[in-house]
Design a protein around this motif. Sequence first.
Motif: not given
Length: 458
Positions: A130-158
Amino acid sequence: MNDRLRRLPALLFAASMSHALAAQPAPPAPRGVAFVHVNVVPMDRERVLTDQTVVVRGDRIIAIGAGVEPPAGAAVIDGRGTAWLSPGLADMHTHSDSARDMALYLANGVTTVLNMGEASNEFLAQVRPAIERGDKPGPHIHAAFLVDGSPRYGHFTVTNAQEAREIVRLAKTNNYEFIKVYNNLSPPAFHALVDEGRRRGLPVVGHGVTAVGVERQLDAGQLMVAHAEEFLYTCLLQPKAGSTEPVPDETRIPGAIDAIMRNKAFVTADINTYATIARQWGRPAVVERFLRADEVRYLSPDRRLAWRHAGYDDRHGSLDDNLAFLRRFVKAMSDAGVALVAGTDAPTIPGLVPGWSLHDDLAALEQAGLSRYQVLATATRTPGLLFQRADATAVQSGTIDIGRRADLVLSEHNPLEDLATLRHPLGVMVDGRWHDATALRRMLDDIAADYVVAGAPR
């Protein structure tokens, strides 16, 4: 209300091409936008260009020069020789994932954000488009997928290399652009993430992995270290006789910098984030002061509750020595030519409100001894270089030049003389869409009003 915002209508054209968060967005001007009689801070190197015309068509800058005539039919923004045009800012470490937070960033001159983990599917699949189309105001959004090695901090785990490769493929399918590694990954999983990320075009960024070590991570191909203090945790601390805690070792700084430089890696210079944690470490009253700050009216009610229960005030000891060391380390990295980027971790850390936190980080970098040009580069030119390294086909950004993406901030003063002028933008352009100060103020007012209705006090 900021008096600069009240004064803006005399400076800018009256018919704003942007609307508040709740309003219908205006389409971009079909024949472009021309900034006339503006002083330009291009950020390609340390220089200024006085009394220029900058022409934007669509989402690109198409002309710059003192003798350039605005195209017929273009909307004209007259700087009258006193306003300054610089590249839009980038916060390269956020955890915001709401449309309202994106409007906060835009109102603060931030035209690019990198979400560093756990953005909701709705945010990436609906709000970002919606932001990319100009339907909502906002910046360009880039995203990283967070990966951990244990569920200790509640993240996706491998837990192994095969799972790591599968998670990279899943991230690619869901339009993530980076893989963020966290503390507890195993070495096989980490190396599989780097290898599969290279194959799929998702560079690895993130923390120091305890079982690998940040210097070896960089040698393996990690593009960016997400906090300067990750070097403390993995290579710059050393046991000291008579002390129960390891202490920073200045003699290890050259080795750390060498690892960064030989790999042409990037480091997030987040001094203010660490300083904000240090301020509240073991001090309950500090969080209450944070919650009384004026900009907290723009923070969601659930985030305010999360701040109150974050737990930093329950800790013991002091981070002050580490903070002083980090300031020296960041200055040493800057002196050595390390590619530093600004990032804040907002809004997960109490005291860091989206948008405002970036300006606080820039101020902290200047206080650490970086020049104003070096500081501004961490939020403009250098993030643009990072995105180019990550994806050579990406539209170039972070500087003002022909062909660059039209992400711009208009300010009252020269930011190379006073960075604080960027806290009060006279207007912001993102992707060629202009938002004057009246529209920016309206965005903020609407957000504050929404949160009052939701039960959060002003």
